[in-house]
Design a protein around this motif. Sequence first.
Motif, short mmCIF file in Angstrom:
data_model
loop_
_atom_site.label_atom_id
_atom_site.label_comp_id
_atom_site.label_asym_id
_atom_site.label_seq_id
_atom_site.Cartn_x
_atom_site.Cartn_y
_atom_site.Cartn_z
N GLN A 48 -2.45 2.36 -6.74
CA GLN A 48 -2.01 1.01 -6.49
C GLN A 48 -0.82 0.52 -7.30
N THR A 49 -0.74 1.28 -8.35
CA THR A 49 0.78 1.28 -9.30
C THR A 49 1.87 1.54 -8.64
N GLY A 50 1.55 2.73 -7.66
CA GLY A 50 2.57 3.35 -6.76
C GLY A 50 2.68 2.29 -5.42
N GLY A 51 1.90 1.68 -5.03
CA GLY A 51 1.85 0.64 -4.13
C GLY A 51 2.76 -0.43 -4.79
N LEU A 52 2.48 -1.01 -5.93
CA LEU A 52 3.29 -1.96 -6.53
C LEU A 52 4.75 -1.67 -6.45
N VAL A 53 5.10 -0.30 -6.40
CA VAL A 53 6.46 -0.10 -6.34
C VAL A 53 6.86 -0.39 -5.00
N HIS A 54 6.26 -0.24 -3.88
CA HIS A 54 6.76 -0.47 -2.70
C HIS A 54 6.65 -1.94 -2.27
N LEU A 123 5.94 7.96 -3.51
CA LEU A 123 6.65 8.83 -2.86
C LEU A 123 6.17 9.09 -1.32
N ASN A 124 5.33 7.98 -0.96
CA ASN A 124 4.55 8.25 0.36
C ASN A 124 5.32 7.04 1.27
N PRO A 125 6.26 7.80 2.27
CA PRO A 125 6.89 6.89 3.22
C PRO A 125 6.07 5.99 4.04
N LYS A 126 4.92 6.51 4.50
CA LYS A 126 3.78 5.63 5.31
C LYS A 126 3.74 4.20 4.66
N THR A 127 3.70 4.16 3.22
CA THR A 127 3.35 3.05 2.64
C THR A 127 4.52 2.16 2.81
N ALA A 128 5.74 2.53 2.35
CA ALA A 128 7.04 1.88 2.77
C ALA A 128 6.93 1.33 4.38
N LEU A 129 6.62 2.04 5.16
CA LEU A 129 6.64 1.80 6.78
C LEU A 129 5.50 0.63 6.55
N PHE A 130 4.48 0.75 6.09
CA PHE A 130 3.47 -0.16 6.37
C PHE A 130 3.67 -1.68 5.95
N PHE A 131 4.53 -1.78 4.75
CA PHE A 131 4.82 -3.05 4.07
C PHE A 131 5.96 -3.76 5.11
N LEU A 132 6.84 -2.80 5.63
CA LEU A 132 7.88 -3.23 6.44
C LEU A 132 7.41 -3.77 7.84
N ALA A 133 6.51 -3.16 8.50
CA ALA A 133 5.88 -3.20 9.80
C ALA A 133 4.82 -4.32 9.78
N PHE A 134 3.97 -4.32 8.80
CA PHE A 134 2.88 -5.25 8.76
C PHE A 134 2.98 -6.61 8.22
N LEU A 135 3.33 -6.38 6.77
CA LEU A 135 3.40 -7.63 5.98
C LEU A 135 4.17 -8.57 6.43
N PRO A 136 5.70 -8.23 6.93
CA PRO A 136 6.48 -9.48 7.62
C PRO A 136 5.91 -10.38 8.56
N GLN A 137 4.75 -9.72 9.36
CA GLN A 137 4.25 -10.53 10.31
C GLN A 137 3.67 -12.13 9.68
N PHE A 138 3.40 -11.87 8.46
CA PHE A 138 2.82 -13.12 7.85
C PHE A 138 3.77 -14.02 7.06
N VAL A 139 4.79 -13.41 7.01
CA VAL A 139 6.07 -14.31 6.18
C VAL A 139 6.69 -15.24 7.28
#
Length: 211
Positions: A48-54, A123-139
């Motif tokens: 989750q600390t790594g997730g915080l980076v994303h 270092l997981n690019p899938k996590t970066a993809l997730f935050f850009l594809a999923f999260l913005p739908q609720f902004v």
Amino acid sequence: MPDLPTLLTFSVAALALIVIPGPSVLYIVARSLHQGRRAGLVSALGVQTGGLVHVLAATLGVSALVLSSALLFSVLKWAGAAYLLVLGLRTLRAPTPDALTVTVPDAPPLTRIYRQGAVVNALNPKTALFFLAFLPQFVHPGHGPVWAQTLTLGLVFLGLATLSDGAYALLAGSLGRRWQGSRTFARRQQQVSGGVYLALGVGTALIPHGS
């Protein structure tokens, strides 16, 4: 700031995605089976600390820059894949556990386990993809600054993920303790853990740019 209906909808949608085992969950389960519940919980906090980076990267717009650049994306992808492959090989080559414990001799300290979890997810690019594809739908721009909404939703996601990953760590750690008197099971457990890390490394390496 997101309004209450948006937060509730996001939380339900995020929880539905979080509880489905993915690469991070598999990593935490492998760590818990191999070294026990404490190591699993610490690795979950590291993840989750790594997730915080994303989350911070998405808030600042850095993730968009990485995903728009094939070179930067490849660097992130191959660094993450190499790190997981090294973890897998080290686990498989570690001394065979004895018959009294499922924890390998000279197990890494919790601080190192925490750092490894953080690096794996950072270092997981899938996590970066997730935050850009999923999260913005609720902004929604009408609800306030976009950066504040992104940060708030990201922190909510990490909070839910911490609870879910912690549950997986406790369950897997308990299963590991149940058979801790078996040398054969301990060795198989070590092999499965190493295999999971290797599989995650290969999976990360195969992620195409723009997926």
